[in-house]
Structure formats: C-alpha cells, structure tokens
Design a protein around this motif. Structure first.
Motif, PDB file in Angstrom:
ATOM      1  N   ASP A   1       0.814  -1.211   0.000  1.00 44.16           N
ATOM      2  CA  ASP A   1       0.000   0.000   0.000  1.00 44.16           C
ATOM      3  C   ASP A   1       0.845   1.257   0.000  1.00 44.16           C
ATOM      4  OD1 ASP A   1      -2.293  -1.642   0.211  1.00 44.16           O
ATOM      5  OD2 ASP A   1      -2.057  -1.750   2.384  1.00 44.16           O
ATOM      6  N   ALA A   2       2.067   1.159   0.512  1.00 45.05           N
ATOM      7  CA  ALA A   2       2.890   2.363   0.661  1.00 45.05           C
ATOM      8  C   ALA A   2       3.456   2.844  -0.663  1.00 45.05           C
ATOM      9  CB  ALA A   2       4.028   2.096   1.646  1.00 45.05           C
ATOM     10  N   SER A   3       3.890   1.928  -1.528  1.00 47.73           N
ATOM     11  CA  SER A   3       4.612   2.340  -2.730  1.00 47.73           C
ATOM     12  C   SER A   3       3.790   3.231  -3.656  1.00 47.73           C
ATOM     13  CB  SER A   3       5.160   1.115  -3.470  1.00 47.73           C
ATOM     14  OG  SER A   3       4.184   0.123  -3.628  1.00 47.73           O
ATOM     15  N   PRO A   4       2.482   2.942  -3.937  1.00 45.34           N
ATOM     16  CA  PRO A   4       1.749   3.866  -4.798  1.00 45.34           C
ATOM     17  C   PRO A   4       1.543   5.237  -4.166  1.00 45.34           C
ATOM     18  CG  PRO A   4       0.348   2.009  -4.137  1.00 45.34           C
ATOM     19  CD  PRO A   4       1.718   1.719  -3.641  1.00 45.34           C
ATOM     20  N   LEU A   5       1.375   5.276  -2.835  1.00 47.18           N
ATOM     21  CA  LEU A   5       1.221   6.571  -2.158  1.00 47.18           C
ATOM     22  C   LEU A   5       2.492   7.399  -2.285  1.00 47.18           C
ATOM     23  CD1 LEU A   5      -0.573   5.484   1.152  1.00 47.18           C
ATOM     24  CD2 LEU A   5      -1.545   6.885  -0.661  1.00 47.18           C
ATOM     25  N   LEU A   6       3.635   6.757  -2.060  1.00 52.09           N
ATOM     26  CA  LEU A   6       4.902   7.479  -2.140  1.00 52.09           C
ATOM     27  C   LEU A   6       5.192   7.918  -3.571  1.00 52.09           C
ATOM     28  CD1 LEU A   6       6.906   5.201   0.301  1.00 52.09           C
ATOM     29  CD2 LEU A   6       6.366   7.616   0.665  1.00 52.09           C
ATOM     30  N   LEU A   7       4.828   7.090  -4.549  1.00 51.53           N
ATOM     31  CA  LEU A   7       5.030   7.480  -5.944  1.00 51.53           C
ATOM     32  C   LEU A   7       4.183   8.697  -6.288  1.00 51.53           C
ATOM     33  CD1 LEU A   7       6.177   6.985  -8.755  1.00 51.53           C
ATOM     34  CD2 LEU A   7       4.299   5.376  -9.172  1.00 51.53           C
ATOM     35  N   GLN A   8       2.931   8.685  -5.861  1.00 48.57           N
ATOM     36  CA  GLN A   8       2.059   9.830  -6.124  1.00 48.57           C
ATOM     37  C   GLN A   8       2.600  11.094  -5.468  1.00 48.57           C
ATOM     38  OE1 GLN A   8      -1.967   9.154  -4.822  1.00 48.57           O
ATOM     39  NE2 GLN A   8      -2.726  11.110  -5.623  1.00 48.57           N
ATOM     40  N   ALA A   9       3.101  10.949  -4.236  1.00 44.11           N
ATOM     41  CA  ALA A   9       3.676  12.109  -3.546  1.00 44.11           C
ATOM     42  C   ALA A   9       4.894  12.639  -4.290  1.00 44.11           C
ATOM     43  CB  ALA A   9       4.049  11.726  -2.117  1.00 44.11           C
ATOM     44  N   ALA A  10       5.752  11.739  -4.752  1.00 40.44           N
ATOM     45  CA  ALA A  10       6.957  12.160  -5.463  1.00 40.44           C
ATOM     46  C   ALA A  10       6.604  12.922  -6.733  1.00 40.44           C
ATOM     47  CB  ALA A  10       7.811  10.933  -5.791  1.00 40.44           C
ATOM     48  N   ARG A  11       5.612  12.434  -7.474  1.00 41.21           N
ATOM     49  CA  ARG A  11       5.207  13.123  -8.700  1.00 41.21           C
ATOM     50  C   ARG A  11       4.684  14.524  -8.401  1.00 41.21           C
ATOM     51  NH1 ARG A  11       2.346   7.734 -11.318  1.00 41.21           N
ATOM     52  NH2 ARG A  11       4.041   7.210 -12.778  1.00 41.21           N
ATOM     53  N   ARG A  12       3.913  14.668  -7.331  1.00 40.62           N
ATOM     54  CA  ARG A  12       3.386  15.993  -6.980  1.00 40.62           C
ATOM     55  C   ARG A  12       4.490  16.942  -6.533  1.00 40.62           C
ATOM     56  NH1 ARG A  12      -2.431  16.196  -3.964  1.00 40.62           N
ATOM     57  NH2 ARG A  12      -3.643  14.964  -5.464  1.00 40.62           N
ATOM     58  N   LEU A  13       5.525  16.371  -5.915  1.00 40.21           N
ATOM     59  CA  LEU A  13       6.600  17.213  -5.386  1.00 40.21           C
ATOM     60  C   LEU A  13       7.565  17.685  -6.468  1.00 40.21           C
ATOM     61  CD1 LEU A  13       7.374  15.209  -2.120  1.00 40.21           C
ATOM     62  CD2 LEU A  13       6.718  17.621  -2.196  1.00 40.21           C
ATOM     63  N   GLU A  14       7.572  17.022  -7.607  1.00 38.09           N
ATOM     64  CA  GLU A  14       8.558  17.352  -8.649  1.00 38.09           C
ATOM     65  C   GLU A  14       8.637  18.839  -8.975  1.00 38.09           C
ATOM     66  OE1 GLU A  14       8.861  15.284 -12.295  1.00 38.09           O
ATOM     67  OE2 GLU A  14       8.729  13.304 -11.382  1.00 38.09           O
ATOM     68  N   PRO A  15       7.505  19.501  -9.272  1.00 33.73           N
ATOM     69  CA  PRO A  15       7.617  20.930  -9.627  1.00 33.73           C
ATOM     70  C   PRO A  15       7.737  21.852  -8.415  1.00 33.73           C
ATOM     71  CG  PRO A  15       5.331  20.215  -9.801  1.00 33.73           C
ATOM     72  CD  PRO A  15       6.131  18.998  -9.448  1.00 33.73           C
ATOM     73  N   LEU A  16       7.645  21.296  -7.221  1.00 38.47           N
ATOM     74  CA  LEU A  16       7.560  22.129  -6.022  1.00 38.47           C
ATOM     75  C   LEU A  16       8.807  22.060  -5.156  1.00 38.47           C
ATOM     76  CD1 LEU A  16       3.948  20.966  -5.093  1.00 38.47           C
ATOM     77  CD2 LEU A  16       4.550  23.095  -6.266  1.00 38.47           C
ATOM     78  N   ASP A  17       9.384  20.876  -5.021  1.00 44.12           N
ATOM     79  CA  ASP A  17      10.535  20.685  -4.135  1.00 44.12           C
ATOM     80  C   ASP A  17      11.348  19.518  -4.686  1.00 44.12           C
ATOM     81  OD1 ASP A  17      12.318  20.053  -2.090  1.00 44.12           O
ATOM     82  OD2 ASP A  17      10.911  20.605  -0.497  1.00 44.12           O
ATOM     83  N   VAL A  18      12.319  19.820  -5.554  1.00 43.79           N
ATOM     84  CA  VAL A  18      13.061  18.770  -6.251  1.00 43.79           C
ATOM     85  C   VAL A  18      13.815  17.848  -5.293  1.00 43.79           C
ATOM     86  CG1 VAL A  18      14.934  18.314  -7.885  1.00 43.79           C
ATOM     87  CG2 VAL A  18      13.202  20.037  -8.407  1.00 43.79           C
ATOM     88  N   PRO A  19      14.578  18.385  -4.296  1.00 43.26           N
ATOM     89  CA  PRO A  19      15.281  17.462  -3.387  1.00 43.26           C
ATOM     90  C   PRO A  19      14.339  16.509  -2.660  1.00 43.26           C
ATOM     91  CG  PRO A  19      16.150  19.685  -3.177  1.00 43.26           C
ATOM     92  CD  PRO A  19      14.923  19.794  -4.025  1.00 43.26           C
ATOM     93  N   LEU A  20      13.190  17.044  -2.173  1.00 42.15           N
ATOM     94  CA  LEU A  20      12.252  16.173  -1.477  1.00 42.15           C
ATOM     95  C   LEU A  20      11.593  15.191  -2.443  1.00 42.15           C
ATOM     96  CD1 LEU A  20      10.905  15.380   1.145  1.00 42.15           C
ATOM     97  CD2 LEU A  20       9.164  17.140   0.743  1.00 42.15           C
ATOM     98  N   ALA A  21      11.353  15.613  -3.681  1.00 42.18           N
ATOM     99  CA  ALA A  21      10.773  14.709  -4.677  1.00 42.18           C
ATOM    100  C   ALA A  21      11.710  13.525  -4.925  1.00 42.18           C
ATOM    101  CB  ALA A  21      10.510  15.456  -5.973  1.00 42.18           C
ATOM    102  N   ARG A  22      12.995  13.801  -5.074  1.00 44.55           N
ATOM    103  CA  ARG A  22      13.957  12.720  -5.322  1.00 44.55           C
ATOM    104  C   ARG A  22      14.054  11.796  -4.102  1.00 44.55           C
ATOM    105  NH1 ARG A  22      17.196  13.051  -9.694  1.00 44.55           N
ATOM    106  NH2 ARG A  22      18.845  11.858  -8.644  1.00 44.55           N
ATOM    107  N   GLU A  23      14.028  12.387  -2.914  1.00 41.55           N
ATOM    108  CA  GLU A  23      14.053  11.568  -1.695  1.00 41.55           C
ATOM    109  C   GLU A  23      12.823  10.676  -1.627  1.00 41.55           C
ATOM    110  OE1 GLU A  23      13.518  12.334   3.078  1.00 41.55           O
ATOM    111  OE2 GLU A  23      14.649  13.810   1.909  1.00 41.55           O
ATOM    112  N   THR A  24      11.668  11.219  -2.029  1.00 45.26           N
ATOM    113  CA  THR A  24      10.425  10.444  -1.983  1.00 45.26           C
ATOM    114  C   THR A  24      10.428   9.347  -3.030  1.00 45.26           C
ATOM    115  OG1 THR A  24       9.321  12.477  -1.247  1.00 45.26           O
ATOM    116  CG2 THR A  24       7.915  10.646  -1.892  1.00 45.26           C
ATOM    117  N   TYR A  25      11.010   9.606  -4.211  1.00 46.82           N
ATOM    118  CA  TYR A  25      11.149   8.544  -5.210  1.00 46.82           C
ATOM    119  C   TYR A  25      11.994   7.401  -4.653  1.00 46.82           C
ATOM    120  CZ  TYR A  25       9.035  10.749  -9.330  1.00 46.82           C
ATOM    121  OH  TYR A  25       8.156  11.268 -10.237  1.00 46.82           O
ATOM    122  N   LEU A  26      13.044   7.734  -3.924  1.00 51.25           N
ATOM    123  CA  LEU A  26      13.883   6.696  -3.337  1.00 51.25           C
ATOM    124  C   LEU A  26      13.094   5.885  -2.307  1.00 51.25           C
ATOM    125  CD1 LEU A  26      16.727   5.598  -3.568  1.00 51.25           C
ATOM    126  CD2 LEU A  26      17.464   7.237  -1.832  1.00 51.25           C
TER     127      LEU A  26
END
Length: 904
Positions: free
Chosen positions: A454-479
């Motif tokens: 259940d966690a992986s799709p939530l984290l993927l969605q969060a990472a995609r939303r963060l891309e235009p807003l906070d690149v370092p946090l987006a990359r951390e969330t993708y990891l």
C-alpha cells in the motif's frame, strides 16, 4: 500487616531483604482502583529504614508532558548525573531541560536512568516507589520500565502501582503482584472497624457484596451514607463500577464543603506538578483565602507538595466541576505560572482555559511543541500540536498544523492518530506543496506499519506531486517509493517497481555535484528499467559515494540499511561489511532503538554470508536482549530474514520451516513479495545442504519466478543451478547460468565471479570444470566468503570423486568438512561426510570448545571482555548497569576457575 494482605506484605518483605543483600528487584503492584496498591507501597517505605527512598506518581492531567514523572523521581538524584557516560548524561540533561541539545533518544534516556539508579544505590539501597503508573507520561513510563527490566545487582527496588486493566505495554513485562478483593470475612472486619455506631447486618452484607472486597470502597462508601441508611437498609444496591462508586462517594463528600474550599480543591486538582506555591498563587488570583483550606484537610495535604488522599479524590474533584469552572481555574493557573520558567505548563493551562478557537493560544502551543521536540518529547510535541489544531480558527492554518501534528504523532508511534490528523489536514485548504507532504507522510506511515504494497503507490504519487515544487524532497520520496516497491515485489498492486523506476528516471536531475542518495536513486532507476548489467557501474559509483561520505545522524540511519541491501545485490562484500558496521555504530551512538534492531539484523546477515555464524548468533542474542529490555514486539522483517538465513545455513530444518511459515503469513498480509523470495531462497539453500536436490529445485523455481516479477537479486538462481545440475535438468541450469553470468560479470567482484565459476564448473567436464573449480576457490578465499568457499571445496571434491581421483577428492572434502563443522553448518558438513566416506576417507573429529555452565548473558559478557571492552562499554552494549556486569564477571571467574580478565 495490612488487613487481608498478609501474603502480599510477606512478598514485599522478601523483596526488601533481597535488596539489602545487594540484589535488585522490580515489581508491578496491579489491581483495580481502591485495591490497596498505594497502601502496599507505603508499607514498603515504612519498613525501609537505612534505605534511600525516591517517589513519583502519575498525574492524569500531566500525561502529555514528557519526562514529567521521571523528573519527579530523579530530580533529587541529579547530583550523581556527572558520573554517567557522556552520551547518557547529555540525554538525561536534555530530557529534563537542564541543557540544550538534539532530541535525546528514548533508548539513551532509559540507559541513563538505569545508570543513575545504580550510581545512587552505591551508597545505600535505593527504594523507588511509583504510584499510579498508568497515569505517567509515556516517555517516563518507557524509560523507567526499560531500567526496571535491566536491574540485577545494584541494590535497587523499583515498585510501580498500576490499575490492572490499564497496565500498559511498558509495565506488562515486569513481575506482578496482582491484588484481588478481600475475602468476605476480612471485608466485614474492615468495614466494621471503619464504621462506628450501629450498622444493620444486611447493610454490611450488601456493601461487602457490592464492593467485592475492594478495600477503599469498603472504607469510603459508608462515608457517603446517612446513619439511617446504615442502620435501616433503605435503598437498593447500585450497579455502577467500583471506581465510579468510589468517585461518587468522594463527590458526595464535596457537596457540604464551602464554595471557596471546593474551588481551592479544583485548583489543586488541575495543577499537575503538585507545587503548593503555584496553587496558592492561582487561588489568590481567584480571591480564595487561606481559610478555605481548613475544611479540605481530610482530602488534600497542602504542604511541601500537594498530595491528595487518593488519586480518585483528584479525579472526583475535577470531574465534578462544570466546564466553566475548569476553564476559570486553568486560566488562573496560567496567569500564576511564570512564562519564563514554565512556558509549556502555562501554554497548556491557557489551552485548557480556552472556551473556543484562539489563535494566540494555538501559536503558544506551537512554540511549546518546538521546545518539547528539542527535549525529545515526541508525545508532548504531538499533544501540543493536536490541541493547537483544535484551537486554530483559520481553516488553512488549522490544516497546516494538522499536517505538522500528524508528522509528530507518527514519529511518536501512534500511526492511527496520525492518519486521523492527516484527514483533518486534507479537509482544509492546502496548497499543492502541503498536499504533496500529506501524501508523503501517509506513505511513510503505511510503510512503517509494514504494508509495503500500500505504501509504494502513495509514495510514488507524492513524489510526482513534489517534482515541480521541491526537487530534493521529490527525489528523496522517489527513493522511498522504490524501497517500498522493492519490498512489495511480486505482491505489489496498482504500480510495479518498473513503473516507479521509470517515473524516477524522469524526475528533475540532482543538483551538481550530486549527493550519494542522488546517485543511488539514478542507479536504481536504471536497475529496474534497463536491467542489472546496465546499472552496475552507476550502483558501484553510488556505493563508493556512501563509503566516502561523512554521513551521520538521521540521514545515515535512514539510508544505510537500504545501501547495505544494494551492496549485497552487487556482491560488494567490502562495502556491505563497512556500511553495516558503520550503521551499527551510528545506531548505538545515537541510541536509536528502532534502527538498532535493524542494524543488528543487517550486521548479523553480513556475518552469516561470510560463514561467521557464531558472531551472527551473538548479534541475534543482543537483539533478543534489546527486545527483552524494551518490551518491543518481535517480528521485524529485517530480523526475520537474518534469522532465517542463519538457520538455513546451519541446516536446522524444523526451525527453518517454522520461520518460513511465519514469514510467509506476514508477507501475504503485508504485501511483501521480497519476503517470499527470501523464504524460497532459504528453503532451497537448506535442501541443497541436505542433499535433497529435487526439493531444492522446486523451491528455487518458485523463488526465481518471484524474483523475475519483483525486485529481488541473484540468490535463488545460484541455488537453482546447483539443484538442477544435480537433478539432471542441465538445460534449465544452463539457462539460469546465462542470466546469472550477465549479473556476475557486470559486478566484477571476486565474490560474484567466484559464484559464476562454481556454477560453470557444475555444468562442465574435464579440464574446463577443474579450472573453474580452482578459480572459484581462489576467488572466494580472496573475498573472505567462507560459506561459499566451503561449498566450492565440497562440489569440487564431489566432482573429483566421480572422476575417480579419490585421493584428491578426499583432500577437498576433508577441507570442506572441517570448514563447515567449524562454522556450525551441520547439514553441509554431513553432506561432506557422506561424500568423504564414499571416497574412502574419514572425517576428523573436531574438539568442541564450549562452556555450557555459563548462562547466555555470561557467555555474551565473556565474549565482549575477550574483545577488549570495558565494563562500561559492555553495560551499554548489553543494556545493563556496570555493577551488574561486575557481578556477572565474578560468577564467570568462579565458574571457569580464573581470577582475571586477561585469563578470560
């Protein structure tokens, strides 16, 4: 003796005798409200002349303030604080607000409390009594229970009183003295002694039956009854619960008191610290005079500390007040509290006085939350922020605070409450960045609950939303998403690891120069899109960056375990050992309890691969010690995997089967395909060790299928090749070898190429086979992978025997047998024995060195002394006091008939 408590009093006297004799004892006195827990604690105190007594009591209104109960108990002992090791001293000083510093880990605080109690008891026996432990703040309860479990030979008694239905997980592991109601005869005798005058026998019978022998109920209920009721039996028995009956009795005693006396009692009940100066200052602010205290003399003592006759008196007073009366009293307490000395208590009282939303108070609570976080009070941080949410009038600000409260509550270990707060945050007007943060936190909570699917799709969605807003946090969330997807493997749903990797590959690039985590993300993205071989150079670069980087604190603890797993995938033994050792050191230095469990498991697994099963077992024992000391539930995915691989290498079929059943059930529940892959691989390893090649082939096939669908590695292929070669399925083995070779050559390490050489030899003949066997043994010896080296000697010896080179075969098989026996790999050792006998040889009997007379903990201490650790260092490692280490050493010396550490 207390009436009806002869056996309990005798047990407590035995406890006192043991403590005076130099031993330590911990005991939880449990029972319903009114059963006499407080009286038994007082009985101990009265019979402890010559001992030092320390007291604390839980206060219901103080449960959200971190370390408040611990401060009650330990404040008089702080003169001994400087004698503790620096990390423990600093943790406790920060927790008590004596010094500034990073938030102390609860593990270090608990260890500091243990050390402080032991230091104080050096002078004379120490008796610690903690009443109403069910109302202690969580941080104090955790630290004290931690210390209680580790007491052994310090001359310390730690007694806690807690209600039976409310005994928390912290106290449940202690020895218990459970109080039940008095017998009917004892109850009647107590009741008659407490009620002067004429009492109808039927009334006595009714009260005895109604109270079920509860001593406090027997004493208090008649005080709320009129003489006519006692003498004539008017009225029918009530069916309310005993604590409520007792509280009702106290409440009836409040009714005839003057208004200002009742108000003074309410001030005292609402003030959690028990500070009489503060109580009187607040009372004066309400216009209450000293004369109001006279009628309250039987209910409360307003001396050096405010003490109610019974905790239920406090509860009865507070619950009997109207909401407006409580608000008025808390307002007076807030005004009387010095904002410089006690800003957090002041903010809390102001919050309790607020009739509705109030931004100023909410802002004060937010500041208090920051101070609580700095002291390591995560539960208090969450409580302050949660109350701030309730008082925030602006919807957007309320949503932002709810998000912050959810993060703190998750860190404090209350995932369900955190998810509720996230729902509040989502309901408010949030900007896109905040909504992405909500998704990120939700994904982290779900992953922490061990629900990778259940966690992986939530984290993927969060990472995609963060891309235009906070690149370092987006990359951390993708990891984070890839890590969760790696665990989900074949049981993932909604999104595959490949899809996550493709999304991560399309993320904005890392800043220049990239950090180690950025390099790892890029490598993993290629690993799951273009394959293992394409990613190997990038993965090696990322691992080198982690090795070279000076990473510490939360970043190191957060990432190192994943990096250790990646190093294992790449057959990078050197990096795996270096980083697993560093992870364990960081976890110990930081006192990060959850990470310490994980680090011990990672290090234990690293030892297992190199054939150091004794060292792996020692770390497993340390894990068990840690689990016992903290009351932590077992079942971590990392711990289970480590234990499974160890028993599979040892050839313990029953234990392996049981662990596989447990891991499989949990994996299916949590949606973790990686656990199924590891279970299949371990079973195939076990069957190959036992020589049951067809069984090994079946399980290896299943594990390979799960690996192909998910995010596993190469291990199942290795077992499949040996099982297929031995079962005559050479085509299947050759196909698997082709796939394996692509990975081993991309890795290029001695470990990887040694595995490839051994597998090639199994499918070759003549000079080609012999050359490959020799290459395998040479590479494994250089890589120091002893388990794999012994297997190479074994299969080489088996081949030599079939080639009728019996003398050469015996040499290889004897080497394999001795190595397996020394490492404790019994199934492989027996396989080598059978082959050796078939080659006309005999296995040499290896003398077994053991000191079976030593207990598990004594053996641990002996091993650590041999490694050169001091008593203080051993006490930290094994979570016991230095005095207990010294006591164990005395027993070890006696059992082994030695007199010094050097001899040991």
């Amino acid at each position: 003796m207390l009436r009806g408590r002869r056996a309990e009093c005798e047990a407590l006297e035995r406890l006192l005798r043991a403590v005076r004799a130099g031993e330590s004892r911990a005991l939880a006195v449990c029972g319903e409200a009114g059963m006499g827990k407080t009286s038994l604690l007082e009985y101990v105190v009265e019979r402890a002349p010559g001992c030092r007594v320390a007291r604390a009591a839980g206060v219901q209104s103080e449960m959200e303030l971190p370390f408040a109960g611990l401060h009650q108990l330990c404040a008089p002992m702080l003169g001994s604080l400087q004698r503790l090791p620096a990390p423990q001293r600093d943790a406790l000083a920060t927790a008590f607000g004596l010094s500034a510093g990073p938030a102390p880990d609860r593990f270090l605080v608990g260890l500091a409390v243990l050390g402080l109690l032991a230091e104080v008891a050096e002078q004379r026996p120490l008796i610690c009594v903690i009443d109403d432990a069910h109302w202690l703040d969580h941080a104090s309860a955790q630290a004290l229970a931690f210390a209680a479990r580790r007491l052994r030979a310090e001359s310390v008694a730690l007694l806690v009183a807690a209600r039976t239905p409310e005994v928390t997980a912290e106290w449940s592991g202690l020895p218990q003295l459970v109080l039940t109601g008095l017998s009917d005869d004892e109850a009647r005798a107590l009741l008659k002694a407490a009620v002067p005058g004429v009492v109808d026998e039927r009334i006595l019978d009714r009260i005895v039956a109604e109270t079920r022998g509860n001593p406090l109920a027997l004493l208090e209920l008649p005080r709320g009854m009129s003489p006519a009721e006692l003498a004539g039996g008017f009225g029918s028995p009530r069916a309310t619960a005993i604590p409520q009956q007792i509280e009702d009795s106290f409440r009836r005693q409040l009714t005839p008191l003057p208004v200002d006396t009742r108000e003074l009692l309410l001030v005292a009940a609402a003030e959690p610290v028990g500070d009489p100066v503060l109580v009187w200052r607040a009372a004066q602010g309400l216009g209450i005079t000293v004369a109001a205290a006279m009628p309250a003399a039987g209910l409360v003592e307003l001396a050096a500390q405010v003490r109610f006759r019974h905790p239920l008196v406090r509860a009865a007073i507070y619950n009997a007040a109207t909401p407006q009366e409580r608000q008025d009293v808390h307002r007076a307490l807030a005004e009387a509290t010095d904002p410089e000395v006690e800003p957090d208590h002041r903010a809390w009282h102001k919050a309790q006085s607020a009739p509705g939303p109030d931004e100023d108070i909410a802002a004060d609570l937010e500041q208090s939350a920051g101070r609580a976080r700095a002291r390591g009070g995560l539960a208090a941080t969450a409580a302050f922020l949660t109350r701030a949410v309730e008082l925030t009038p602006d919807p957007q600000r309320r949503a932002e605070r709810a998000l912050a409260a959810a993060k703190a509550t998750h860190q404090a270990g209350s995932p369900d409450t955190a998810l509720n707060l996230l729902s509040i945050a989502e309901a408010g007007p949030l900007d896109e960045l905040a909504r992405a943060h909500v998704l990120h936190v939700r994904g982290q909570i779900v992953f922490a609950q061990q629900r990778s699917r259940d966690a992986s799709p939530l984290l993927l969605q969060a990472a995609r939303r963060l891309e235009p807003l906070d690149v370092p946090l987006a990359r951390e969330t993708y990891l984070d998403a890839l890590r969760a997807g790696r665990f989900a493997g074949s049981l993932g749903h909604g999104v595959s690891v490949r899809e996550m990797a493709e999304a991560a590959a399309g993320a904005p690039p890392a800043p220049h120069p990239p950090q180690a985590a950025d390099l790892l993300l890029d490598a993993l993205a290629v690993r799951y899109t273009d394959g293992y071989a394409a990613a190997a150079p990038m993965t090696a670069l990322a691992l080198r960056a982690f090795r070279d980087a000076h990473i510490c604190g939360e970043e190191g603890l957060h990432r190192f375990h994943l990096v250790c797993m990646i190093a294992m995938d790449l057959w990078d033994h050197e990096t795996w050992h270096l980083l697993s050792r560093r992870l364990l050191r960081l976890a110990r230095e930081a006192g990060a309890l959850t990470t310490l469990h994980m680090a011990l498991a990672a290090r234990s697994l690293a030892h297992t691969y190199t054939g150091q099963l004794a060292e792996a077992a020692a770390l497993a024992e340390e894990q068990e010690t840690l689990t016992e000391a903290t009351g932590r539930a077992t079942g971590s995915r990392h711990e289970s995997h480590s234990a499974l691989m160890r028993v599979a290498w040892q050839g313990r079929e029953a234990e392996t089967a049981q662990l596989i059943d447990d891991i499989t059930a949990e994996a299916l529940k949590r949606g973790e395909g990686l656990s199924l892959t590891i279970a299949g691989w371990a079973q195939a390893l076990l069957f190959n060790g036992l020589g049951r090649y067809e069984d090994a082939l079946t399980t290896a096939r299943q594990a390979r299928q799960q690996t192909a669908e998910g995010a596993g590695g190469w291990e199942a292929l290795v077992e499949l090749i040996e099982a297929a070669a031995r079962s005559g399925e050479t085509d299947e083995a050759a196909d698997a070898l082709t796939l394996l070779s692509q990975m081993t050559r991309a890795s290029g390490t001695d470990w990887a190429l040694g595995v490839e050489a051994r597998c090639c030899a199994l499918l070759s003949t003549g000079h080609v086979a012999e050359t490959a066997y020799l290459e395998a043994t040479d590479r494994f010896a250089r890589a120091r992978i002893q388990g794999e080296l012994a297997r190479a000697h074994l299969v080489y010896g088996e081949w030599l025997r079939r080639e009728r080179r019996r003398l050469d075969a015996r040499e290889q098989l004897l080497t394999a047998h001795e190595m397996f026996t020394a490492m404790g790999m019994e199934a492989f050792a027996q396989r080598a024995t059978r082959e050796l006998q078939a080659a006309g040889g005999t296995a040499r009997q290896r003398p077994v060195e053991s000191h079976t007379e030593l207990t598990t903990q004594e053996a641990q201490i002996a091993r650590l002394v041999r490694e050169g650790l001091t008593n203080n260092e051993i006490s930290v490692r094994l979570i016991i006091s230095p005095r207990t280490v010294e006591w164990h050493l005395g027993r070890i010396f006696s059992k082994l008939n030695i007199t010094s550490r050097r001899q040991l």
